[in-house]
Design a protein around this motif. Sequence first.
Motif, mmCIF file in Angstrom:
data_model
loop_
_atom_site.group_PDB
_atom_site.id
_atom_site.type_symbol
_atom_site.label_atom_id
_atom_site.label_comp_id
_atom_site.label_asym_id
_atom_site.label_seq_id
_atom_site.Cartn_x
_atom_site.Cartn_y
_atom_site.Cartn_z
ATOM 1 N N MET A 58 12.940 60.680 75.438
ATOM 2 C CA MET A 58 14.206 60.848 74.385
ATOM 3 C C MET A 58 13.628 61.656 73.442
ATOM 4 S SD MET A 58 16.907 58.729 75.310
ATOM 5 C CE MET A 58 17.728 58.492 73.810
ATOM 6 N N PRO A 59 13.529 63.085 73.801
ATOM 7 C CA PRO A 59 12.963 64.136 72.787
ATOM 8 C C PRO A 59 14.352 64.283 71.575
ATOM 9 C CG PRO A 59 13.933 65.169 74.607
ATOM 10 C CD PRO A 59 13.887 63.843 75.191
ATOM 11 N N SER A 60 13.509 64.474 70.547
ATOM 12 C CA SER A 60 14.202 64.987 69.397
ATOM 13 C C SER A 60 14.673 66.205 69.558
ATOM 14 C CB SER A 60 13.381 64.778 68.184
ATOM 15 O OG SER A 60 12.292 65.686 68.115
ATOM 16 N N VAL A 61 14.152 66.999 70.403
ATOM 17 C CA VAL A 61 14.857 68.609 70.541
ATOM 18 C C VAL A 61 14.448 68.912 71.898
ATOM 19 C CG1 VAL A 61 14.330 70.956 69.813
ATOM 20 C CG2 VAL A 61 13.932 69.094 68.115
ATOM 21 N N LEU A 62 15.550 69.497 72.451
ATOM 22 C CA LEU A 62 15.697 69.993 73.670
ATOM 23 C C LEU A 62 15.955 71.620 73.782
ATOM 24 C CD1 LEU A 62 14.576 69.300 76.746
ATOM 25 C CD2 LEU A 62 16.906 68.345 76.991
ATOM 26 N N THR A 63 15.016 72.454 73.969
ATOM 27 C CA THR A 63 15.578 73.794 74.023
ATOM 28 C C THR A 63 16.433 74.342 75.164
ATOM 29 O OG1 THR A 63 13.834 75.005 74.951
ATOM 30 C CG2 THR A 63 13.569 74.302 72.615
ATOM 31 N N GLU A 64 17.081 75.282 75.054
ATOM 32 C CA GLU A 64 17.763 75.787 76.055
ATOM 33 C C GLU A 64 17.000 76.495 77.214
ATOM 34 O OE1 GLU A 64 21.184 79.452 76.718
ATOM 35 O OE2 GLU A 64 20.892 78.731 74.860
ATOM 36 N N ALA A 65 15.964 76.867 76.427
ATOM 37 C CA ALA A 65 14.537 77.401 77.578
ATOM 38 C C ALA A 65 14.316 76.357 78.640
ATOM 39 C CB ALA A 65 13.571 78.119 76.861
ATOM 40 N N GLN A 66 14.013 75.235 77.856
ATOM 41 C CA GLN A 66 13.339 74.047 78.747
ATOM 42 C C GLN A 66 14.376 73.523 79.754
ATOM 43 O OE1 GLN A 66 12.630 71.912 75.006
ATOM 44 N NE2 GLN A 66 10.536 71.530 75.972
ATOM 45 N N CYS A 67 15.732 73.579 79.189
ATOM 46 C CA CYS A 67 16.979 72.998 80.033
ATOM 47 C C CYS A 67 17.123 74.176 81.243
ATOM 48 C CB CYS A 67 18.146 73.012 79.314
ATOM 49 S SG CYS A 67 18.272 71.658 78.276
ATOM 50 N N ASP A 68 16.749 75.661 81.035
ATOM 51 C CA ASP A 68 17.131 76.403 81.999
ATOM 52 C C ASP A 68 15.907 76.426 82.991
ATOM 53 O OD1 ASP A 68 19.349 77.380 80.963
ATOM 54 O OD2 ASP A 68 18.216 79.169 79.794
ATOM 55 N N ALA A 69 14.495 76.136 82.549
ATOM 56 C CA ALA A 69 13.501 76.047 83.263
ATOM 57 C C ALA A 69 13.707 74.731 84.201
ATOM 58 C CB ALA A 69 12.107 75.864 82.680
#
Length: 74
Positions: free
Chosen positions: A42-53
């Motif tokens: 349950m990360p406090s932040v999930l970036t668009e780049a992480q989601c794309d990867a």
Amino acid sequence: MKLGLFAKTFARKNLGETLDAVLAHGITDVQFNLASASLPSMPSVLTEAQCDAMRQEFDRRGIVNAVLSATFNI
């Protein structure tokens, strides 16, 4: 109906290896926990780049992320 499983069943050192293990067993639908991508469940932040990867790793193998696992119900 398709058979799926919890991707975290296959503990590997990175998401690509985890998804390769899933696919090696003929499974194409998973319940996904972000820990399989070396992230907190349950990360406090999930970036668009992480989601794309992560999406690229799933798409490369034709695996469907049917459910995102959560540590608790909110």
